[in-house]
Design a protein around this motif. Structure first.
Motif, mmCIF file in Angstrom:
data_model
loop_
_atom_site.group_PDB
_atom_site.id
_atom_site.type_symbol
_atom_site.label_atom_id
_atom_site.label_comp_id
_atom_site.label_asym_id
_atom_site.label_seq_id
_atom_site.Cartn_x
_atom_site.Cartn_y
_atom_site.Cartn_z
ATOM 1 N N LEU A 2 -17.306 29.436 11.811
ATOM 2 C CA LEU A 2 -17.500 28.985 13.228
ATOM 3 C C LEU A 2 -18.750 29.898 13.726
ATOM 4 O O LEU A 2 -19.678 29.139 14.569
ATOM 5 C CB LEU A 2 -16.394 29.259 14.048
ATOM 6 N N GLY A 3 -18.573 31.048 13.650
ATOM 7 C CA GLY A 3 -19.575 31.999 13.932
ATOM 8 C C GLY A 3 -20.051 32.141 15.336
ATOM 9 O O GLY A 3 -21.068 31.699 15.846
ATOM 10 N N PHE A 4 -18.762 32.243 16.380
ATOM 11 C CA PHE A 4 -19.151 32.301 17.844
ATOM 12 C C PHE A 4 -20.032 33.471 18.167
ATOM 13 O O PHE A 4 -21.038 33.414 19.069
ATOM 14 C CB PHE A 4 -17.555 32.296 18.626
ATOM 15 N N GLY A 5 -19.928 34.579 17.457
ATOM 16 C CA GLY A 5 -20.987 35.629 17.701
ATOM 17 C C GLY A 5 -20.352 36.722 18.919
ATOM 18 O O GLY A 5 -20.958 37.487 19.135
ATOM 19 N N PHE A 123 -15.053 19.761 19.798
ATOM 20 C CA PHE A 123 -16.164 19.422 18.648
ATOM 21 C C PHE A 123 -16.826 20.516 17.955
ATOM 22 O O PHE A 123 -16.877 20.524 16.852
ATOM 23 C CB PHE A 123 -16.849 18.220 19.209
ATOM 24 N N VAL A 124 -17.414 21.196 18.899
ATOM 25 C CA VAL A 124 -18.451 22.277 18.307
ATOM 26 C C VAL A 124 -17.460 23.241 17.724
ATOM 27 O O VAL A 124 -17.784 23.665 16.593
ATOM 28 C CB VAL A 124 -18.834 22.958 19.523
ATOM 29 N N THR A 125 -16.156 23.509 18.102
ATOM 30 C CA THR A 125 -15.291 24.386 17.166
ATOM 31 C C THR A 125 -14.766 23.681 15.835
ATOM 32 O O THR A 125 -14.686 24.521 14.883
ATOM 33 C CB THR A 125 -14.342 24.706 18.072
ATOM 34 N N PHE A 126 -14.177 22.601 16.090
ATOM 35 C CA PHE A 126 -13.604 21.962 14.840
ATOM 36 C C PHE A 126 -14.754 21.594 13.799
ATOM 37 O O PHE A 126 -14.275 21.741 12.696
ATOM 38 C CB PHE A 126 -12.703 20.601 15.423
ATOM 39 N N SER A 127 -15.918 21.162 13.949
ATOM 40 C CA SER A 127 -16.905 20.909 13.401
ATOM 41 C C SER A 127 -17.567 22.291 12.624
ATOM 42 O O SER A 127 -18.450 22.181 11.899
ATOM 43 C CB SER A 127 -17.913 20.067 13.819
ATOM 44 N N THR A 128 -17.263 23.264 13.000
ATOM 45 C CA THR A 128 -17.816 24.847 12.631
ATOM 46 C C THR A 128 -19.296 25.050 12.888
ATOM 47 O O THR A 128 -19.724 25.782 12.296
ATOM 48 C CB THR A 128 -17.533 24.974 11.205
ATOM 49 N N ILE A 129 -19.689 24.434 14.000
ATOM 50 C CA ILE A 129 -20.904 24.551 14.601
ATOM 51 C C ILE A 129 -20.932 25.950 15.191
ATOM 52 O O ILE A 129 -21.922 26.739 14.793
ATOM 53 C CB ILE A 129 -21.419 23.289 15.505
ATOM 54 N N GLY A 130 -19.998 26.083 16.091
ATOM 55 C CA GLY A 130 -19.775 27.567 16.771
ATOM 56 C C GLY A 130 -20.974 28.096 17.492
ATOM 57 O O GLY A 130 -21.567 29.072 17.283
ATOM 58 N N PHE A 131 -21.563 27.133 18.348
ATOM 59 C CA PHE A 131 -22.651 27.912 19.440
ATOM 60 C C PHE A 131 -22.414 28.977 19.838
ATOM 61 O O PHE A 131 -23.085 29.817 19.990
ATOM 62 C CB PHE A 131 -23.068 26.645 20.385
ATOM 63 N N GLY A 132 -21.110 29.092 20.561
ATOM 64 C CA GLY A 132 -20.739 30.229 21.378
ATOM 65 C C GLY A 132 -21.099 30.172 22.832
ATOM 66 O O GLY A 132 -20.724 31.213 23.455
ATOM 67 N N MET A 158 -5.889 23.290 12.551
ATOM 68 C CA MET A 158 -5.781 21.966 12.295
ATOM 69 C C MET A 158 -6.791 20.927 12.418
ATOM 70 O O MET A 158 -7.226 20.038 11.867
ATOM 71 C CB MET A 158 -4.390 21.278 13.206
ATOM 72 N N GLY A 159 -7.497 21.524 13.524
ATOM 73 C CA GLY A 159 -8.875 20.550 14.066
ATOM 74 C C GLY A 159 -9.763 20.543 12.936
ATOM 75 O O GLY A 159 -10.364 19.655 12.694
ATOM 76 N N VAL A 160 -10.108 22.012 12.460
ATOM 77 C CA VAL A 160 -10.994 22.063 11.459
ATOM 78 C C VAL A 160 -10.618 21.501 10.173
ATOM 79 O O VAL A 160 -11.468 20.920 9.475
ATOM 80 C CB VAL A 160 -11.100 23.690 11.138
ATOM 81 N N CYS A 161 -9.463 21.458 9.735
ATOM 82 C CA CYS A 161 -8.897 20.689 8.607
ATOM 83 C C CYS A 161 -9.059 19.505 8.811
ATOM 84 O O CYS A 161 -9.573 18.646 7.837
ATOM 85 C CB CYS A 161 -7.406 20.904 8.346
ATOM 86 N N CYS A 162 -8.693 18.666 9.936
ATOM 87 C CA CYS A 162 -8.973 17.291 10.183
ATOM 88 C C CYS A 162 -10.322 16.755 10.182
ATOM 89 O O CYS A 162 -10.651 15.899 9.430
ATOM 90 C CB CYS A 162 -8.255 16.688 11.289
ATOM 91 N N ILE A 163 -11.164 17.583 10.849
ATOM 92 C CA ILE A 163 -12.537 17.152 10.923
ATOM 93 C C ILE A 163 -13.386 17.106 9.556
ATOM 94 O O ILE A 163 -14.029 16.517 9.204
ATOM 95 C CB ILE A 163 -13.180 18.053 11.984
ATOM 96 N N TYR A 164 -12.993 18.299 8.865
ATOM 97 C CA TYR A 164 -13.642 18.546 7.448
ATOM 98 C C TYR A 164 -13.152 17.230 6.528
ATOM 99 O O TYR A 164 -13.873 16.785 6.006
ATOM 100 C CB TYR A 164 -12.915 19.588 6.803
ATOM 101 N N SER A 165 -11.919 16.809 6.615
ATOM 102 C CA SER A 165 -11.419 15.816 5.994
ATOM 103 C C SER A 165 -12.280 14.599 6.530
ATOM 104 O O SER A 165 -12.689 13.691 5.460
ATOM 105 C CB SER A 165 -9.986 15.360 6.052
ATOM 106 N N LEU A 166 -12.310 14.346 7.695
ATOM 107 C CA LEU A 166 -13.040 13.124 8.132
ATOM 108 C C LEU A 166 -14.336 13.208 7.557
ATOM 109 O O LEU A 166 -14.859 12.053 7.452
ATOM 110 C CB LEU A 166 -12.742 13.002 9.462
#
Length: 300
Positions: A2-5, A123-132, A158-166
Protein backbone atom coordinates in the motif's frame (compact mmCIF):
# COMPACT_ATOMS: atom_id res chain seq x y z
CA UNK A 1 2.48 -2.71 -0.99
CA UNK A 2 0.00 0.00 0.00
CA UNK A 3 2.75 2.45 0.96
CA UNK A 4 0.70 5.24 2.52
CA UNK A 5 3.87 6.73 3.96
CA UNK A 6 2.55 7.94 7.31
CA UNK A 7 4.88 5.48 9.11
CA UNK A 8 8.40 5.00 7.75
CA UNK A 9 11.71 3.68 9.13
CA UNK A 10 14.00 6.45 10.39
CA UNK A 11 17.22 4.62 11.30
CA UNK A 12 19.68 2.78 9.05
CA UNK A 13 19.05 -0.49 10.89
CA UNK A 14 15.31 -0.08 10.39
CA UNK A 15 15.73 0.54 6.65
CA UNK A 16 17.98 -2.50 6.23
CA UNK A 17 15.50 -4.64 8.18
CA UNK A 18 12.68 -3.37 5.97
CA UNK A 19 14.51 -4.39 2.80
CA UNK A 20 15.27 -7.91 4.07
CA UNK A 21 11.87 -8.48 5.65
CA UNK A 22 10.09 -7.00 2.62
CA UNK A 23 11.57 -9.62 0.30
CA UNK A 24 9.91 -12.44 2.23
CA UNK A 25 6.87 -10.47 3.35
CA UNK A 26 5.82 -9.33 -0.13
CA UNK A 27 6.49 -12.78 -1.59
CA UNK A 28 4.39 -14.43 1.11
CA UNK A 29 1.59 -11.92 0.58
CA UNK A 30 1.50 -12.57 -3.16
CA UNK A 31 1.34 -16.31 -2.44
CA UNK A 32 -1.57 -15.70 -0.05
CA UNK A 33 -3.42 -13.68 -2.71
CA UNK A 34 -2.92 -16.42 -5.30
CA UNK A 35 -4.23 -19.05 -2.90
CA UNK A 36 -7.21 -16.82 -2.15
CA UNK A 37 -7.82 -16.51 -5.90
CA UNK A 38 -7.83 -20.29 -6.30
CA UNK A 39 -10.26 -20.80 -3.41
CA UNK A 40 -12.67 -18.05 -4.47
CA UNK A 41 -12.75 -19.38 -8.04
CA UNK A 42 -13.40 -22.90 -6.75
CA UNK A 43 -16.28 -21.60 -4.60
CA UNK A 44 -17.76 -19.60 -7.47
CA UNK A 45 -17.52 -22.60 -9.80
CA UNK A 46 -19.31 -24.82 -7.27
CA UNK A 47 -22.12 -22.27 -6.83
CA UNK A 48 -22.48 -21.71 -10.57
CA UNK A 49 -22.65 -25.47 -11.12
CA UNK A 50 -25.38 -25.83 -8.51
CA UNK A 51 -27.38 -23.01 -10.13
CA UNK A 52 -26.97 -24.61 -13.56
CA UNK A 53 -28.21 -27.99 -12.28
CA UNK A 54 -31.18 -26.32 -10.61
CA UNK A 55 -32.07 -24.60 -13.88
CA UNK A 56 -31.86 -27.91 -15.74
CA UNK A 57 -34.15 -29.58 -13.18
CA UNK A 58 -36.74 -26.83 -13.61
CA UNK A 59 -36.64 -27.25 -17.38
CA UNK A 60 -37.03 -31.03 -17.05
CA UNK A 61 -33.66 -31.93 -18.57
CA UNK A 62 -32.46 -33.56 -15.32
CA UNK A 63 -34.29 -36.09 -13.16
CA UNK A 64 -35.36 -34.78 -9.72
CA UNK A 65 -33.26 -37.39 -7.88
CA UNK A 66 -30.08 -36.63 -9.85
CA UNK A 67 -26.89 -36.61 -7.78
CA UNK A 68 -23.33 -35.75 -8.69
CA UNK A 69 -21.01 -38.63 -9.34
CA UNK A 70 -20.04 -41.08 -12.07
CA UNK A 71 -23.53 -40.87 -13.54
CA UNK A 72 -22.92 -37.27 -14.44
CA UNK A 73 -21.04 -38.25 -17.59
CA UNK A 74 -24.18 -39.90 -18.90
CA UNK A 75 -26.28 -36.76 -18.75
CA UNK A 76 -26.11 -35.01 -22.09
CA UNK A 77 -27.04 -31.61 -20.70
CA UNK A 78 -23.97 -31.51 -18.45
CA UNK A 79 -21.40 -33.02 -20.79
CA UNK A 80 -18.80 -30.39 -21.63
CA UNK A 81 -20.48 -27.70 -19.54
CA UNK A 82 -18.08 -25.15 -18.08
CA UNK A 83 -18.68 -22.06 -15.96
CA UNK A 84 -17.96 -18.92 -17.92
CA UNK A 85 -14.86 -16.93 -17.01
CA UNK A 86 -16.84 -13.79 -17.77
CA UNK A 87 -19.44 -14.77 -15.19
CA UNK A 88 -16.65 -15.18 -12.63
CA UNK A 89 -15.36 -11.72 -13.54
CA UNK A 90 -18.86 -10.27 -13.15
CA UNK A 91 -19.41 -11.89 -9.75
CA UNK A 92 -16.02 -10.74 -8.47
CA UNK A 93 -16.76 -7.22 -9.72
CA UNK A 94 -20.13 -7.11 -7.98
CA UNK A 95 -18.62 -8.41 -4.75
CA UNK A 96 -15.78 -5.86 -4.89
CA UNK A 97 -18.24 -3.00 -5.51
CA UNK A 98 -20.48 -4.15 -2.65
CA UNK A 99 -17.51 -4.40 -0.31
CA UNK A 100 -16.31 -0.94 -1.31
CA UNK A 101 -19.75 0.57 -0.76
CA UNK A 102 -20.00 -0.96 2.73
CA UNK A 103 -16.49 0.20 3.65
CA UNK A 104 -17.22 3.69 2.29
CA UNK A 105 -20.29 3.94 4.50
CA UNK A 106 -18.14 3.15 7.53
CA UNK A 107 -15.44 5.67 6.57
CA UNK A 108 -18.03 8.37 5.90
CA UNK A 109 -19.59 7.91 9.32
CA UNK A 110 -16.35 7.60 11.30
CA UNK A 111 -13.76 9.69 9.42
CA UNK A 112 -16.15 12.45 8.33
CA UNK A 113 -15.30 12.16 4.62
CA UNK A 114 -17.95 12.53 1.95
CA UNK A 115 -19.06 9.34 0.24
CA UNK A 116 -17.21 9.97 -3.03
CA UNK A 117 -13.94 10.52 -1.18
CA UNK A 118 -14.57 7.31 0.77
CA UNK A 119 -15.11 5.35 -2.46
CA UNK A 120 -11.94 6.91 -3.86
CA UNK A 121 -10.02 5.89 -0.74
CA UNK A 122 -11.35 2.33 -1.00
CA UNK A 123 -10.19 1.96 -4.59
CA UNK A 124 -6.77 3.50 -3.93
CA UNK A 125 -6.31 1.26 -0.89
CA UNK A 126 -7.77 -2.00 -2.25
CA UNK A 127 -5.77 -1.68 -5.48
CA UNK A 128 -2.59 -1.03 -3.38
CA UNK A 129 -1.91 2.29 -5.11
CA UNK A 130 -1.64 4.00 -1.73
CA UNK A 131 -1.28 7.70 -2.60
CA UNK A 132 -1.58 8.70 1.04
CA UNK A 133 -3.75 11.79 0.53
CA UNK A 134 -6.47 10.05 2.55
CA UNK A 135 -5.48 7.67 5.35
CA UNK A 136 -7.83 6.09 7.86
CA UNK A 137 -7.29 5.75 11.64
CA UNK A 138 -5.19 8.92 11.91
CA UNK A 139 -7.24 10.74 14.53
CA UNK A 140 -6.16 10.50 18.16
CA UNK A 141 -9.50 9.30 19.51
CA UNK A 142 -12.42 7.48 17.91
CA UNK A 143 -15.72 6.32 19.27
CA UNK A 144 -15.45 2.53 19.63
CA UNK A 145 -11.86 2.79 18.48
CA UNK A 146 -11.00 -0.89 18.86
CA UNK A 147 -14.05 -2.02 16.89
CA UNK A 148 -13.39 0.54 14.16
CA UNK A 149 -9.76 -0.48 13.71
CA UNK A 150 -10.73 -4.15 13.55
CA UNK A 151 -13.37 -3.37 10.92
CA UNK A 152 -10.84 -1.27 9.02
CA UNK A 153 -8.40 -4.19 9.01
CA UNK A 154 -11.04 -6.66 7.78
CA UNK A 155 -12.26 -4.34 5.01
CA UNK A 156 -8.73 -3.64 3.74
CA UNK A 157 -7.75 -7.32 3.83
CA UNK A 158 -10.87 -8.54 2.04
CA UNK A 159 -10.84 -5.60 -0.35
CA UNK A 160 -7.26 -6.18 -1.46
CA UNK A 161 -7.93 -9.91 -1.92
CA UNK A 162 -11.03 -9.29 -4.02
CA UNK A 163 -9.49 -6.56 -6.17
CA UNK A 164 -6.36 -8.68 -6.71
CA UNK A 165 -8.52 -11.62 -7.83
CA UNK A 166 -10.59 -9.35 -10.05
CA UNK A 167 -7.47 -7.83 -11.64
CA UNK A 168 -6.10 -11.31 -12.43
CA UNK A 169 -9.29 -12.42 -14.14
CA UNK A 170 -9.63 -9.12 -16.02
CA UNK A 171 -6.02 -9.36 -17.21
CA UNK A 172 -6.70 -12.80 -18.71
CA UNK A 173 -9.80 -11.49 -20.48
CA UNK A 174 -7.92 -8.42 -21.75
CA UNK A 175 -5.16 -10.60 -23.17
CA UNK A 176 -7.74 -12.71 -25.00
CA UNK A 177 -9.35 -9.57 -26.45
CA UNK A 178 -5.94 -8.35 -27.60
CA UNK A 179 -5.23 -11.73 -29.20
CA UNK A 180 -8.55 -11.53 -31.02
CA UNK A 181 -7.74 -8.02 -32.24
CA UNK A 182 -4.30 -9.10 -33.45
CA UNK A 183 -5.87 -11.89 -35.49
CA UNK A 184 -8.36 -9.45 -36.99
CA UNK A 185 -5.59 -7.03 -37.94
CA UNK A 186 -3.47 -9.66 -39.67
CA UNK A 187 -2.74 -8.76 -43.26
CA UNK A 188 -4.10 -11.83 -45.05
CA UNK A 189 -4.84 -10.14 -48.36
CA UNK A 190 -1.24 -9.20 -49.18
CA UNK A 191 0.87 -12.17 -50.41
CA UNK A 192 4.06 -10.09 -50.20
CA UNK A 193 3.79 -10.02 -46.38
CA UNK A 194 3.56 -13.82 -46.28
CA UNK A 195 6.55 -14.24 -48.57
CA UNK A 196 8.72 -11.79 -46.66
CA UNK A 197 7.87 -13.35 -43.30
CA UNK A 198 8.61 -16.81 -44.68
CA UNK A 199 12.03 -15.71 -45.96
CA UNK A 200 13.10 -13.92 -42.80
CA UNK A 201 11.80 -16.40 -40.24
CA UNK A 202 12.76 -14.18 -37.31
CA UNK A 203 11.33 -15.43 -34.04
CA UNK A 204 11.30 -12.02 -32.37
CA UNK A 205 9.74 -10.13 -35.27
CA UNK A 206 6.07 -9.19 -35.08
CA UNK A 207 4.94 -9.45 -38.70
CA UNK A 208 1.44 -9.65 -40.18
CA UNK A 209 0.50 -13.07 -41.42
CA UNK A 210 2.95 -14.91 -39.20
CA UNK A 211 3.00 -18.66 -39.51
CA UNK A 212 0.70 -20.43 -37.14
CA UNK A 213 2.06 -22.75 -34.48
CA UNK A 214 2.12 -26.38 -35.55
CA UNK A 215 0.29 -27.56 -32.47
CA UNK A 216 -2.62 -25.22 -31.76
CA UNK A 217 -3.48 -24.86 -28.09
CA UNK A 218 -7.24 -25.11 -27.55
CA UNK A 219 -9.35 -24.01 -24.59
CA UNK A 220 -9.72 -27.59 -23.37
CA UNK A 221 -6.04 -28.56 -23.57
CA UNK A 222 -4.49 -30.37 -20.64
CA UNK A 223 -0.86 -29.84 -21.65
CA UNK A 224 1.55 -27.14 -20.68
CA UNK A 225 3.36 -24.73 -22.91
CA UNK A 226 7.01 -25.65 -23.20
CA UNK A 227 9.40 -22.99 -24.42
CA UNK A 228 12.22 -25.51 -24.75
CA UNK A 229 10.67 -27.41 -27.65
CA UNK A 230 11.61 -26.99 -31.29
CA UNK A 231 12.98 -23.60 -32.27
CA UNK A 232 14.83 -22.78 -29.05
CA UNK A 233 15.41 -19.05 -28.61
CA UNK A 234 18.82 -17.58 -28.16
CA UNK A 235 19.62 -16.09 -24.76
CA UNK A 236 19.58 -12.52 -26.04
CA UNK A 237 16.51 -12.84 -28.23
CA UNK A 238 13.14 -11.35 -27.37
CA UNK A 239 10.04 -13.50 -27.02
CA UNK A 240 7.94 -13.55 -30.15
CA UNK A 241 4.34 -12.43 -30.36
CA UNK A 242 3.42 -15.99 -31.37
CA UNK A 243 4.79 -17.39 -28.11
CA UNK A 244 3.16 -14.58 -26.10
CA UNK A 245 -0.29 -15.31 -27.49
CA UNK A 246 0.20 -19.05 -26.98
CA UNK A 247 1.09 -18.57 -23.31
CA UNK A 248 -1.93 -16.32 -22.85
CA UNK A 249 -4.18 -19.04 -24.24
CA UNK A 250 -2.69 -21.49 -21.76
CA UNK A 251 -3.43 -19.05 -18.91
CA UNK A 252 -7.11 -18.90 -19.82
CA UNK A 253 -7.21 -22.64 -20.52
CA UNK A 254 -5.88 -23.46 -17.04
CA UNK A 255 -8.43 -21.15 -15.43
CA UNK A 256 -11.25 -22.62 -17.53
CA UNK A 257 -10.11 -26.19 -16.78
CA UNK A 258 -10.04 -25.52 -13.05
CA UNK A 259 -13.52 -24.01 -13.20
CA UNK A 260 -14.80 -27.09 -15.04
CA UNK A 261 -13.20 -29.62 -12.71
CA UNK A 262 -14.35 -27.82 -9.58
CA UNK A 263 -17.89 -27.43 -10.86
CA UNK A 264 -18.17 -31.09 -11.83
CA UNK A 265 -16.85 -32.24 -8.47
CA UNK A 266 -13.79 -33.90 -9.93
CA UNK A 267 -10.49 -33.70 -8.01
CA UNK A 268 -7.76 -31.88 -9.85
CA UNK A 269 -5.28 -34.31 -11.38
CA UNK A 270 -1.76 -33.81 -10.11
CA UNK A 271 1.06 -35.62 -11.85
CA UNK A 272 3.52 -37.76 -9.95
CA UNK A 273 6.40 -35.35 -10.38
CA UNK A 274 4.26 -32.47 -9.19
CA UNK A 275 3.19 -34.31 -6.07
CA UNK A 276 6.72 -35.37 -5.23
CA UNK A 277 8.22 -31.94 -5.73
CA UNK A 278 5.50 -30.16 -3.79
CA UNK A 279 4.30 -27.96 -6.64
CA UNK A 280 0.56 -27.52 -7.01
CA UNK A 281 -1.54 -26.25 -9.86
CA UNK A 282 -2.62 -22.65 -9.82
CA UNK A 283 -4.24 -20.02 -11.98
CA UNK A 284 -2.73 -18.00 -14.79
CA UNK A 285 0.96 -17.16 -14.79
CA UNK A 286 1.50 -18.84 -11.41
CA UNK A 287 0.24 -22.15 -12.81
CA UNK A 288 2.60 -22.00 -15.79
CA UNK A 289 5.54 -21.18 -13.54
CA UNK A 290 4.68 -24.04 -11.17
CA UNK A 291 4.36 -26.50 -14.03
CA UNK A 292 7.76 -25.49 -15.38
CA UNK A 293 9.31 -25.84 -11.92
CA UNK A 294 7.77 -29.29 -11.54
CA UNK A 295 9.12 -30.36 -14.91
CA UNK A 296 12.68 -29.15 -14.33
CA UNK A 297 13.18 -29.87 -10.62
CA UNK A 298 13.02 -33.64 -11.00
CA UNK A 299 16.15 -33.71 -13.15
CA UNK A 300 18.18 -31.49 -10.79
Amino acid sequence: TLGFGMTTPATVAGKVFLIIYGLFGCAGTILFFNLFLERIISLLAFIMKACHERQLRRSGLLPPNFRRGPAMSGVGSLVGWKPSVYHVMLILGIFAITLSCCASAMYTAVEGWNYIDSLYYCFVTFSTIGFGDLVSSQNAVYQNQGLYRFGNFIFILMGVCCIYSLFNVISIVIKQVLNWMLKKFECRCCPKCHKSSARLGRRNAITPGARLRRHNISMDTDGQYDSDTEGRRLSGEMISMRELTASNKVSLAILQKQLSETANGYPRNVCINTRQNGFSAGVGALAIMNNRLAETSDSR
